[in-house]
Motif scaffolding. Structure first.
Motif, short mmCIF file in Angstrom:
data_model
loop_
_atom_site.label_atom_id
_atom_site.label_comp_id
_atom_site.label_asym_id
_atom_site.label_seq_id
_atom_site.Cartn_x
_atom_site.Cartn_y
_atom_site.Cartn_z
N ASP A 170 -45.09 -37.72 -9.42
CA ASP A 170 -44.88 -36.40 -8.83
C ASP A 170 -44.91 -36.45 -7.31
OD1 ASP A 170 -44.84 -34.83 -11.39
OD2 ASP A 170 -46.83 -35.73 -11.55
N ILE A 171 -45.72 -37.33 -6.74
CA ILE A 171 -45.67 -37.53 -5.29
C ILE A 171 -44.27 -37.99 -4.89
CG2 ILE A 171 -46.54 -38.94 -3.38
CD1 ILE A 171 -49.27 -38.93 -4.73
N ALA A 172 -43.74 -38.95 -5.63
CA ALA A 172 -42.40 -39.45 -5.33
C ALA A 172 -41.34 -38.37 -5.51
CB ALA A 172 -42.09 -40.65 -6.22
N MET A 173 -41.34 -37.72 -6.66
CA MET A 173 -40.28 -36.76 -6.95
C MET A 173 -40.35 -35.54 -6.04
SD MET A 173 -37.56 -36.47 -8.82
CE MET A 173 -37.78 -37.49 -10.30
N ALA A 174 -41.54 -35.02 -5.82
CA ALA A 174 -41.64 -33.86 -4.93
C ALA A 174 -41.22 -34.21 -3.51
CB ALA A 174 -43.08 -33.32 -4.95
#
Length: 224
Positions: A170-174
């Motif tokens: 989620d850090i990557a995708m956000a």
């Protein structure tokens, strides 16, 4: 009284970038991960206005950021760094085998299946703005990016986070989705807008963003 332990994790970032890039430089990603688990870290800030020292290219072949140093280990590329930090704490990378596999798959998907489209969109809307080829390319790019994002929205719909719990995925995708916010691509897909808002409302993201912005000088340092 015992000595206060010093951070073993050092993240390399820049001390200045153009205004449009502030808050989007990729050292934000490992900062965010460290903030999520309360892992102390220090920053090594490079002068972005002058050529990188030759020694830095031995750490990062293209002279980019971030680089992470952790107790004798050195890593470059934000995906590899997030995976390394995830191994430290199950709040970033679940230990249950399928959840772990899902998080890692989405980590790679963010950087391989979604981020290249945001790069191209930035290229035509910022760096090549007004050029004829960019104007001709935009409609087909928006259509293709929309198809990719439709599949992402379908995958996220009905759950808060990509791997069940919040993770490095989620850090990557956000981080990637922030780059296309304002283009209409997210605004037309409420599932993705809601997902992004959940992510960036987290206290750890806000702390990481504030720390990055505080490190930027108002003007670039002059070349030596």
């Amino acid at each position: 009284m015992s000595a206060i332990p010093q951070p073993q994790v050092e993240i390399t970032g820049f001390d200045w970038v153009p205004d449009f890039a502030k808050g989007f430089v990729r050292d934000l990603r490992p900062r965010w991960a460290c903030e999520e688990i309360g892992l102390p870290y220090s920053m090594r800030l490079l002068n972005a206005a002058v050529p990188r020292p030759e020694s830095y290219f031995r750490e990062q072949p293209w002279g980019q950021v971030p680089v992470l140093a952790d107790d004798g280990l050195n890593l470059f590329e934000s995906g590899a760094i997030l995976l390394h930090l995830g191994e430290k704490d199950e709040r970033l990378l679940p230990r249950e085998p399928q959840a772990r596999a899902t998080a890692i798959s989405w980590l790679f998907a963010a950087y391989n299946s979604v981020e290249p489209l945001s790069f191209e969109l930035s290229n035509i809307e910022i760096f090549a703005a007004g050029e004829q080829w960019a104007e001709l390319r935009r409609p087909s790019l928006i259509e293709f990016a929309g198809q990719r994002l439709d599949r992402l929205a379908a995958a996220i719909d009905g759950r808060d986070w990509l791997a069940g719990q919040f993770s490095i995925a989620d850090i990557a995708m956000a981080s990637v989705l922030r780059n296309v916010e304002g283009s209409g691509l997210l605004e037309e897909r409420p599932v993705l807008m809601a997902y992004l808002e959940r992510a960036i409302s987290r206290p750890a993201f806000k702390a990481a963003l504030a720390a990055q912005l505080a490190d930027f000088k108002p003007v670039p340092a002059a070349a030596a």
